[in-house]
Design a protein around this motif. Sequence first.
Motif, PDB file in Angstrom:
ATOM      1  N   CYS A  87       0.849  -1.190   0.000  1.00  0.00           N
ATOM      2  CA  CYS A  87       0.000   0.000   0.000  1.00  0.00           C
ATOM      3  C   CYS A  87       0.885   1.240   0.000  1.00  0.00           C
ATOM      4  CB  CYS A  87      -0.891   0.006   1.241  1.00  0.00           C
ATOM      5  SG  CYS A  87      -2.071  -1.355   1.281  1.00  0.00           S
ATOM      6  N   ALA A  88       0.289   2.342  -0.407  1.00  0.00           N
ATOM      7  CA  ALA A  88       1.013   3.614  -0.427  1.00  0.00           C
ATOM      8  C   ALA A  88       1.366   4.033   1.001  1.00  0.00           C
ATOM      9  CB  ALA A  88       0.157   4.684  -1.086  1.00  0.00           C
ATOM     10  N   GLN A  89       2.340   4.914   1.102  1.00  0.00           N
ATOM     11  CA  GLN A  89       2.760   5.398   2.416  1.00  0.00           C
ATOM     12  C   GLN A  89       1.576   6.077   3.098  1.00  0.00           C
ATOM     13  OE1 GLN A  89       6.155   7.937   2.255  1.00  0.00           O
ATOM     14  NE2 GLN A  89       6.379   8.032   4.464  1.00  0.00           N
ATOM     15  N   GLY A  90       1.381   5.778   4.375  1.00  0.00           N
ATOM     16  CA  GLY A  90       0.273   6.340   5.129  1.00  0.00           C
ATOM     17  C   GLY A  90      -0.995   5.506   5.064  1.00  0.00           C
ATOM     18  N   THR A  91      -0.932   4.371   4.376  1.00  0.00           N
ATOM     19  CA  THR A  91      -2.083   3.472   4.312  1.00  0.00           C
ATOM     20  C   THR A  91      -1.650   2.064   4.700  1.00  0.00           C
ATOM     21  OG1 THR A  91      -1.742   2.935   1.974  1.00  0.00           O
ATOM     22  CG2 THR A  91      -3.166   4.820   2.462  1.00  0.00           C
ATOM     23  N   VAL A  92      -2.613   1.270   5.096  1.00  0.00           N
ATOM     24  CA  VAL A  92      -2.359  -0.129   5.454  1.00  0.00           C
ATOM     25  C   VAL A  92      -3.411  -0.998   4.786  1.00  0.00           C
ATOM     26  CG1 VAL A  92      -1.262   0.369   7.681  1.00  0.00           C
ATOM     27  CG2 VAL A  92      -3.733   0.050   7.568  1.00  0.00           C
ATOM     28  N   TRP A  93      -3.102  -2.285   4.636  1.00  0.00           N
ATOM     29  CA  TRP A  93      -4.018  -3.231   4.001  1.00  0.00           C
ATOM     30  C   TRP A  93      -5.103  -3.626   4.982  1.00  0.00           C
ATOM     31  CZ3 TRP A  93      -5.331  -4.617  -0.616  1.00  0.00           C
ATOM     32  CH2 TRP A  93      -6.046  -5.797  -0.827  1.00  0.00           C
ATOM     33  N   ASP A  94      -6.353  -3.495   4.562  1.00  0.00           N
ATOM     34  CA  ASP A  94      -7.500  -3.907   5.363  1.00  0.00           C
ATOM     35  C   ASP A  94      -8.013  -5.227   4.788  1.00  0.00           C
ATOM     36  OD1 ASP A  94      -9.725  -4.176   6.948  1.00  0.00           O
ATOM     37  OD2 ASP A  94     -10.808  -2.480   6.077  1.00  0.00           O
ATOM     38  N   ALA A 141     -10.506  -7.057   5.654  1.00  0.00           N
ATOM     39  CA  ALA A 141     -11.965  -7.161   5.542  1.00  0.00           C
ATOM     40  C   ALA A 141     -12.465  -6.584   4.222  1.00  0.00           C
ATOM     41  CB  ALA A 141     -12.630  -6.451   6.719  1.00  0.00           C
ATOM     42  N   THR A 142     -11.942  -5.425   3.825  1.00  0.00           N
ATOM     43  CA  THR A 142     -12.408  -4.783   2.590  1.00  0.00           C
ATOM     44  C   THR A 142     -11.505  -5.086   1.407  1.00  0.00           C
ATOM     45  OG1 THR A 142     -11.151  -2.767   3.059  1.00  0.00           O
ATOM     46  CG2 THR A 142     -13.423  -2.870   3.881  1.00  0.00           C
ATOM     47  N   LYS A 143     -10.352  -5.715   1.665  1.00  0.00           N
ATOM     48  CA  LYS A 143      -9.380  -6.039   0.609  1.00  0.00           C
ATOM     49  C   LYS A 143      -8.908  -4.791  -0.138  1.00  0.00           C
ATOM     50  CE  LYS A 143      -9.986 -10.616   0.899  1.00  0.00           C
ATOM     51  NZ  LYS A 143      -9.444 -11.217   2.040  1.00  0.00           N
ATOM     52  N   THR A 144      -8.733  -3.692   0.617  1.00  0.00           N
ATOM     53  CA  THR A 144      -8.237  -2.443   0.023  1.00  0.00           C
ATOM     54  C   THR A 144      -7.254  -1.799   0.991  1.00  0.00           C
ATOM     55  OG1 THR A 144     -10.033  -1.147   1.008  1.00  0.00           O
ATOM     56  CG2 THR A 144     -10.395  -1.995  -1.230  1.00  0.00           C
ATOM     57  N   CYS A 145      -6.536  -0.805   0.495  1.00  0.00           N
ATOM     58  CA  CYS A 145      -5.668   0.001   1.358  1.00  0.00           C
ATOM     59  C   CYS A 145      -6.493   1.107   1.974  1.00  0.00           C
ATOM     60  CB  CYS A 145      -4.517   0.597   0.527  1.00  0.00           C
ATOM     61  SG  CYS A 145      -3.397  -0.635  -0.141  1.00  0.00           S
ATOM     62  N   VAL A 146      -6.340   1.296   3.267  1.00  0.00           N
ATOM     63  CA  VAL A 146      -7.078   2.347   3.974  1.00  0.00           C
ATOM     64  C   VAL A 146      -6.091   3.241   4.691  1.00  0.00           C
ATOM     65  CG1 VAL A 146      -9.193   1.009   4.259  1.00  0.00           C
ATOM     66  CG2 VAL A 146      -7.421   0.870   5.983  1.00  0.00           C
TER      67      VAL A 146
END
Length: 53
Positions: free
Chosen positions: A35-42, A44-49
């Motif tokens: 994931c981009a800097q400042g985000t983490v992999w979620d 549950a939603t299968k996206t970077c948050v």
Amino acid sequence: MTQRAVTVPALILLALLPTAVLASPGCNSQAAMSCAQGTVWDEATKTCVATTS
């Protein structure tokens, strides 16, 4: 066509088949994800948050 003309290529194919199967990528369903800097992999939603800090 002689029997030898059919048998020899068939034996060569059978001898090389295991090598081709082992060299194939297979069906590995896990892929690297970043994931981009400042985000983490979620998961549950299968996206970077965005991270909250």
